[in-house]
Design an enzyme around this catalytic site. Structure first.
Site, short mmCIF file in Angstrom:
data_model
loop_
_atom_site.label_atom_id
_atom_site.label_comp_id
_atom_site.label_asym_id
_atom_site.label_seq_id
_atom_site.Cartn_x
_atom_site.Cartn_y
_atom_site.Cartn_z
N PHE A 186 0.82 -1.22 0.00
CA PHE A 186 0.00 0.00 0.00
C PHE A 186 0.85 1.27 0.00
CE2 PHE A 186 -3.49 -2.45 2.31
CZ PHE A 186 -4.47 -2.25 1.34
N SER A 227 -2.19 -5.88 -7.14
CA SER A 227 -2.21 -4.74 -6.21
C SER A 227 -2.70 -5.24 -4.86
CB SER A 227 -3.18 -3.66 -6.72
OG SER A 227 -4.52 -4.04 -6.47
N ASP A 228 -2.66 -4.39 -3.86
CA ASP A 228 -3.39 -4.68 -2.63
C ASP A 228 -4.81 -4.10 -2.80
OD1 ASP A 228 -4.12 -5.48 -0.08
OD2 ASP A 228 -2.28 -4.77 0.86
N TRP A 229 -5.63 -4.26 -1.79
CA TRP A 229 -7.06 -3.94 -1.85
C TRP A 229 -7.29 -2.49 -2.30
CZ3 TRP A 229 -10.92 -7.50 -0.74
CH2 TRP A 229 -12.21 -7.00 -0.65
N ASP A 230 -7.78 -2.33 -3.50
CA ASP A 230 -8.13 -1.02 -4.06
C ASP A 230 -6.96 -0.03 -4.05
OD1 ASP A 230 -9.94 0.45 -5.44
OD2 ASP A 230 -11.03 1.21 -3.70
#
Ligand code: BGC
Length: 739
Positions: free
Chosen positions: A254, A285-288
Site C-alpha cells: 500500500f 495490487s493490494d485492496w483497491d
C-alpha cells in the site's frame, strides 16, 4: 521422539525436533505443485498465444481484475469472462458455482479463486510471527501444507500469503503477520511457507512488495524511506527466497517507498522483480490500492492511476475498478501499449496453466468437509503451536508443573476466549473448534488436580470489578496461570500502537496476583513484542504464546505440564520501552559505543539493551556452550565456512536448543552490522548429554549489497559468534581470502 537435527546454513535440511507432524496425504482430488521457480515453457506459451489471439480487449482487461467477493457477487460477471480472479469466496459450493460460471464464458478461461489463508484454513496454526518463532522451517512447511490442503479442498487455488515483510517496529500491528526482524530467518520461513502451500495444493503470494514493514513511526500504511543498500540487504531477500521456492504471485504494498507508491513503482516491479530477477508470475495490487494512487498524489484521476500502475509493471488490480473503467480507453488512446496489457494477461494465464486449471477437474464440493480439521491436521497444529511458544522466564524452575501442584488458578478472561487464541485472519477457523488455555489445562490436569477460573476483568481489562475474586482464587491455589495480552483485533492490520504495555489494567491485576506470594505463570497472548518490563522482573515464569491457533490450549498445556519442551525463540527484539524503537540486534556499530561517558551513544533514562534479544528463549534443559572450533580458519571466496561447538545439557530435563551462528564483518567498505544471523540448527539433548554441533556458512552468504543490488564479499576478517541468542559471546575468527 527425539530427532536430532544437525544444522547447516545453506542446506538447512533438518527435520523438526518433536517429529509427530506429517504432511497431508497425496490425495488424487487435490493437486500438489513442486517447489521450483515458475519459468515459461514453450508448449504453454503457445497455448497462451492462441488464446490471446482470440481475446477481445474487454476480455483481456477482465483477466487483470480480482474481484472482492461479497454475498451479492453476480455469477454473470464470471460467465461473461470479464473477471480473472476473485478473492474471499467462503465455501466449497459457492466456489464450485463460480468456477462453473467462468468455464461457461466465451473462451472458457478458468477463474482463479483466492483468499487470505494466513495461518491455516479451517485448522488454524500459529499466527505467522509464531511460525517464525519455531525457528523450524521443516515444521513450518508441513503446517503450511495442511493450510494449502484444506484451502484446496474447498476449491481455492491461491492464498494472499505469506506476508514476509521484515519489521523492526512492534508499534506496527502487522508484525503479527510476518516473520520478524531478520532477513535470514525470514527467507527460510518464506521458502518453507511457499513450498508447503504448493505441496498442499495452492499457490502463494509474497507480500507486501516491498518495505511495508518499515512504515514510519509504526503507523500502518505510512510512507517508508529505505536506501537501496538496505532494501537489498534486508527487505528483498525473503521475496527472492520465496520466488526461488516457487511463488508465482507477488502483491504490491500500500505504502509509498521513497516517495513512490509501491503499486506504481517501476523500479521495484518492472526493474528488480521482473527484469533483474526474471520473475515470470503476476503482480497484484493490494485492496483497491490502484485507486489510492490518487490519495498518494501521483494520479489526478482513475485513468492516470490505472495507467501508472500497469506501466510500472502491476498486472492485476484487487478489489477496485480502475482497470475495468479505464484500461481499454487508455490502450485505445495509445497511452498504454497493447503489448503491456498482453504481457500482463500472459502472466495471469501462465499461472492458470501452471495450476492445471485448463486441464484438471475441480474438486468435488461435496467432499470438502471430509478434508477439513482431520485428526492429522490437528496433530500438526498442536505440535507447531507448542513449538511456537517462547519461554521467557522460569524462576526457581517453576515450570514444568511439579507433581505436588493440586490447585491451579487460571486468571484472565482471555484464558477462555477462542478468538484470542486464533488471532487475526482466522480464515475458515471456527471458535467452537478452538481449545482455549482454560480448556487445555482442564483437559490435561491429572486426577486430583483442580483448575479454577477467575476472569478478573474483561478481555481488554478495562473493568476491574473482578479483581478481588481473582486475587482470592490466586491466594487459594498452589500456582496461578495468568493469561493476559492483546486481543486478536489489537495486533492486526490497522492496529498500530504508541504504547506497548499490557493493555488496560492487566499489569495492576498481575501486580495483585504476584502480591499474594503464590507463583504466577504469565501466559501472554498477542502478536507483537510488548514492553512487559515489570512482568519480566516479577512474574515467576513467562510463556509468550503469540496466537497459537486451533490447538492453542492443548499446546500450552503440553508445555506447562512438561510433555513438550519449550523451544520457541524470539524472531523480534523485545524493547524495554517504546522509546528504544526501532530496536534490532543487527544494528551498525557507532563511532561512540555506549560507555559511562555522557557523549556516547546511549539514553540518559534507559539502557540500550533490549528486554529480550532476538533469538532468545529458554527450554527446560540447561545448555552450556564451549569449545567453539573454526574448522576453516582461512577460506576462499567460493568456500563454505565450517564450525562446530560443544553443547552440554547440565540440567535435569531434556533440552531443545536452537544453536545460532552470527557473523560480524570487522572491516569493510561500509559499516556492517555488529552481528548477522547466518545459520541455525535445532538439537535435542537429554539430561547430562553432550554433543558437538556443526554449523556451516557459504562465504557467498557474507555478502552485502551495493546500491545497484550487486552483492559483494570483501575478503578480510569475520568474527563468528555461536550461542543460544543474538547475545552470543563465544567467538572465533575466520579470514576470507581472495580478491
Ligand atoms: C491487506 C492484504 C490482504 C488484502 C485482501 C488488505 O487490506 O493489506 O494483506 O491480502 O487486504 O484481504
Amino acid at each position: 521422539m527425539t530427532r536430532i537435527l544437525l544444522m547447516i546454513g545453506l542446506a538447512l535440511t533438518l527435520t523438526h525436533a518433536a517429529g509427530a507432524a506429517e504432511l497431508p496425504p497425496l490425495d488424487p482430488a487435490i493437486p500438489s505443485y513442486p517447489a521450483e521457480p515458475l519459468r515459461p515453457d514453450p508448449a504453454t506459451e503457445k497455448r497462451i498465444d492462441a488464446l490471446l489471439a482470440k481475446m477481445t480487449l474487454a476480455e483481456k482487461v477482465g483477466q487483470l481484475r480480482m474481484g472482492g467477493w461479497s454475498q451479492t457477487f453476480d455469477l454473470e460477471e464470471a460467465r461473461s469472462g470479464i473477471i480473472g480472479s476473485l478473492t474471499g469466496a467462503p465455501d466449497a459450493a459457492a466456489n464450485a458455482a463460480i468456477v462453473k460460471a467462468a468455464r461457461q464464458s466465451r473462451l472458457g478461461i478458468p477463474i482463479l479463486l483466492t483468499d487470505n489463508v494466513i495461518h491455516g484454513f479451517r485448522t488454524l496454526i500459529p499466527a505467522p510471527i509464531g511460525l517464525a518463532a519455531t525457528f523450524d522451517p521443516d515444521l513450518v512447511r508441513i503446517a503450511s501444507a495442511w493450510a494449502g490442503y484444506e484451502a484446496a479442498a474447498i476449491g481455492l487455488h491461491w492464498t494472499l500469503s505469506p506476508m514476509i515483510d521484515i519489521s523492526r517496529d512492534p508499534r506496527w500491528g502487522r508484525v503479527v503477520e510476518g516473520p520478524g526482524e531478520d532477513p535470514y530467518l525470514a527467507s527460510k520461513i518464506s521458502a518453507a511457507e511457499v513450498s508447503g502451500l504448493l505441496r498442499g495444493g495452492i499457490i502463494a503470494t509474497l507480500k507486501h512488495y516491498v518495505g511495508y514493514g518499515a512504515a514510519e513511526a509504526g503507523r500502518d500504511y505510512n510512507s517508508t524511506w529505505i536506501p537501496p543498500e538496505l532494501l537489498h540487504d534486508l527487505y528483498l531477500p525473503p521475496f527472492k527466497a520465496g520466488i526461488d521456492a516457487g511463488a508465482m504471485t507477488v502483491m504490491a504494498a500500500f505504502n509509498a517507498l521513497n516517495g513512490l507508491p509501491a503499486t506504481a513503482n517501476p523500479r521495484m516491479l518492472d526493474g528488480i522483480l521482473k527484469h533483474d530477477w526474471g520473475f515470470a508470475g503476476l503482480v497484484t495490487s493490494d485492496w483497491d490500492s490502484v485507486w489510492e494512487l490518487q490519495n498518494h498524489g501521483i494520479a489526478a484521476d482513475g485513468a492516470e492511476a490505472a495507467r501508472k500502475a500497469i506501466l510500472a509493471g502491476l498486472d492485476m488490480e484487487m478489489a477496485g475498478d480502475m482497470f475495468k473503467d479505464n484500461l481499454a480507453q487508455e490502450v485505445e488512446a495509445g497511452r498504454v501499449p497493447l503489448a503491456r496489457v498482453d504481457d500482463a494477461v500472459r502472466r495471469v494465464l501462465r499461472v492458470k496453466f501452471r495450476l492445471g486449471l485448463f486441464d484438471r477437474p475441480d474438486p468435488d464440493p461435496k467432499l470438502a468437509d471430509t478434508r477439513l480439521l482431520t485428526p492429522a491436521a490437528k496433530k500438526t497444529a498442536r505440535e507447531i503451536a507448542a513449538a511456537s511458544l517462547v519461554l521467557l522466564e522460569n524462576h526457581n524452575d517453576t515450570l514444568p508443573f511439579k507433581p505436588g501442584i493440586k490447585k491451579i488458578a487460571v486468571v484472565g478472561s482471555m484464558a477462555d476466549t477462542p478468538s484470542d487464541h486464533m488471532g487475526p485472519w482466522g480464515a475458515n477457523g471456527r471458535e467452537a473448534d478452538v481449545v482455549t488455555t482454560l480448556a487445555g489445562l482442564k483437559a490435561r490436569a491429572p486426577d486430583g488436580t483442580t483448575v479454577t477460573f477467575a476472569p478478573g476483568c474483561d478481555r481488554e481489562c478495562k473493568d476491574t470489578s473482578g479483581f478481588a475474586a481473582a486475587v482470592d482464587a490466586a491466594a487459594a491455589a498452589d500456582i496461578v496461570v495468568a493469561v493476559m495480552g492483546e486481543t486478536w483485533y489489537h495486533t492486526a492490520e490497522g492496529a498500530s500502537r504508541t504504547k506497548l504495555d499490557l493493555p488496560g489494567h492487566y499489569e495492576e491485576l498481575l501486580e495483585s496476583l504476584v502480591a499474594t506470594g503464590k507463583p504466577v505463570v504469565l501466559v501472554v497472548l498477542g502478536g507483537r513484542p510488548m514492553t512487559i518490563t515489570w512482568a519480566a522482573r516479577n512474574a515467576t515464569a513467562i510463556l509468550y504464546a503469540w496466537f497459537p491457533g486451533t490447538e492453542a490450549g492443548a499446546a500450552i498445556a503440553d508445555v506447562l505440564f512438561g510433555d513438550v519442551d519449550p523451544s520457541g525463540r524470539l524472531p523480534m527484539t523485545f524493547p524495554r520501552a517504546v522509546g528504544q524503537i526501532p530496536i534490532y540486534y543487527a544494528h551498525l556499530p557507532t563511532g561512540r559505543p555506549a560507555t559511562g561517558d555522557q557523549y556516547s551513544s546511549k539514553y540518559i533514562d534507559e539502557e540500550n539493551d533490549p528486554l529480550y534479544p532476538f533469538g532468545y528463549g529458554l527450554s527446560y534443559g540447561r545448555i552450556l556452550y564451549d569449545d567453539l572450533r573454526i574448522l576453516t580458519p582461512r577460506i576462499g571466496l567460493d568456500g563454505v565456512i565450517t564450525t562446530d561447538v560443544h553443547l552440554t545439557n547440565v540440567g535435569t530435563h531434556q533440552g531443545t536448543e536452537t544453536v545460532q551462528l552470527y557473523v560480524h564483518d570487522l572491516v569493510a567498505g561500509r559499516s556492517r552490522p555488529i552481528k548477522e544471523l547466518k545459520a541455525f540448527a535445532k538439537v535435542v539433548l537429554a539430561p547430562g548429554e553432550s554433543r558437538r554441533v556443526e554449523l556451516k556458512v557459504p562465504v557467498a552468504d557474507l555478502a552485502y549489497h551495493l546500491d545497484d543490488g550487486t552483492a559483494v564479499v570483501e575478503p578480510g576478517r569475520f568474527q563468528i559468534f555461536i550461542g543460544g541468542s543474538s547475545r552470543a559471546t563465544l567467538s572465533g575468527m575466520v579470514v576470507v581470502e581472495g580478491k
